[in-house]
Design an enzyme around this catalytic site. Sequence first.
Site, PDB file in Angstrom:
ATOM      1  N   VAL A 114       0.771  -1.001   0.005  1.00  0.00           N
ATOM      2  CA  VAL A 114      -0.033   0.056  -0.042  1.00  0.00           C
ATOM      3  C   VAL A 114       0.727   1.185   0.038  1.00  0.00           C
ATOM      4  CG1 VAL A 114      -1.803   1.343   1.314  1.00  0.00           C
ATOM      5  CG2 VAL A 114      -1.791  -1.276   1.164  1.00  0.00           C
ATOM      6  N   CYS A 115       0.539   2.015  -0.936  1.00  0.00           N
ATOM      7  CA  CYS A 115       1.375   3.199  -0.829  1.00  0.00           C
ATOM      8  C   CYS A 115       2.831   3.131  -1.176  1.00  0.00           C
ATOM      9  CB  CYS A 115       0.979   4.289   0.155  1.00  0.00           C
ATOM     10  SG  CYS A 115       1.624   5.806   0.144  1.00  0.00           S
ATOM     11  N   VAL A 116       3.683   3.646  -0.374  1.00  0.00           N
ATOM     12  CA  VAL A 116       5.116   3.688  -0.180  1.00  0.00           C
ATOM     13  C   VAL A 116       5.404   2.190   0.098  1.00  0.00           C
ATOM     14  CG1 VAL A 116       7.377   4.552   0.266  1.00  0.00           C
ATOM     15  CG2 VAL A 116       5.655   6.180  -0.357  1.00  0.00           C
TER      16      VAL A 116
END
Length: 377
Positions: free
Chosen positions: A159-161
């Site tokens: 998720v995301c970074v």
Amino acid sequence: MSWRILALSALGCMALLVAIGGTWLLLLPGSPARGSAPAISRDEAEATLAALKPPKRKRPLIAIVGINDMSETTDYLMPYGILARADVADVLTLATQPGPVTLYPALKVQPHATIAEFDAAHPDGADYVIVPAMTPENDATVLQWIRSQAGKGAIVIGVCVGAKVVANTGLLDGKRATTHWYSVGDLRKHSEIRYVADRRLVVDRGAATTTGITASMPMALTLVEAIAGRAKAEAVARDIGLAAWDARHRSDAFGFTRPFALTAIANSLAFWNREQLGIALTPDVDEVSLALIADAWSRTYRSRALTLAATAQAQTSRGGLGILPDRIADDWPAKQTLPAAVALPPAQALDETLRAIGARYGSRTADFVAMQLEYPR
């Protein structure tokens, strides 16, 4: 995206501003692109769902893993809250070491287990492993554990970074992927990974990745749909206040723009006017709404959200997770107490929070926060 990274970015901006008189600001783009994201074809949507079907169990086991310090607030809590609410899988929050998980930029929680305890209880591994953003992104213990779970057949979701964490395991080599707009350049340093623009969710052969922080909401709903069907996902989406959750995204609407940089500089320089804003913890608090509210206010560079309770005892959230208070207090100054948006459906709570941030600090700060959250307002 890491609070520390953004803080360093702001400091870097200020240093450049002083050093070269602000000329660099003229080289940044102005306002981001506007317009609708291209639609996702039915074939692509069906392929995404097929790739996310439970790999092992009829009722899947989902593990959300974080390190005990500096795991991103919404990345960690939003998938948990939505999946627990859906009740289509067994969902556990994990930490690499015993003790609470201190999330950034706000909140502290009691995970269900350590990764060692999880392995002892589930030697055959999870069906899905969700990996939030965390700092550092190369923690040897978490990288080895993710590889081990993938080797047991788990689908790994960055998720995301968190995509950079998964990239550091080698599990994205030779595959398509995406990440938060701020970290696309870092993802592209992995020559074996093919970055995909204009998608909030990318799935490729046992690995999935998302764009910025708020993308964990459509990701979780897509996972619900893959596990339990469209009707169940629609019911959960109505419950959390989201009308649609497909992978459409307009990547060029997010980036390091001149307004973003100027807001970071101005708000960082206003150090004398920094606020500590209180959120009262209550039993059965919605952990998704709480995460979004605390995360958003703590990214203004003008304030930090703190949770309050009369005792040090953890409050059990709606989904059964222990939330630890930051302060032992029966009350908080009225002007520094945040409105009870935690009672709203999560998507509505975020919109209301951005409106409240705009009213308190100005529309540019609300836009600045939405950009960090990669939220298509």
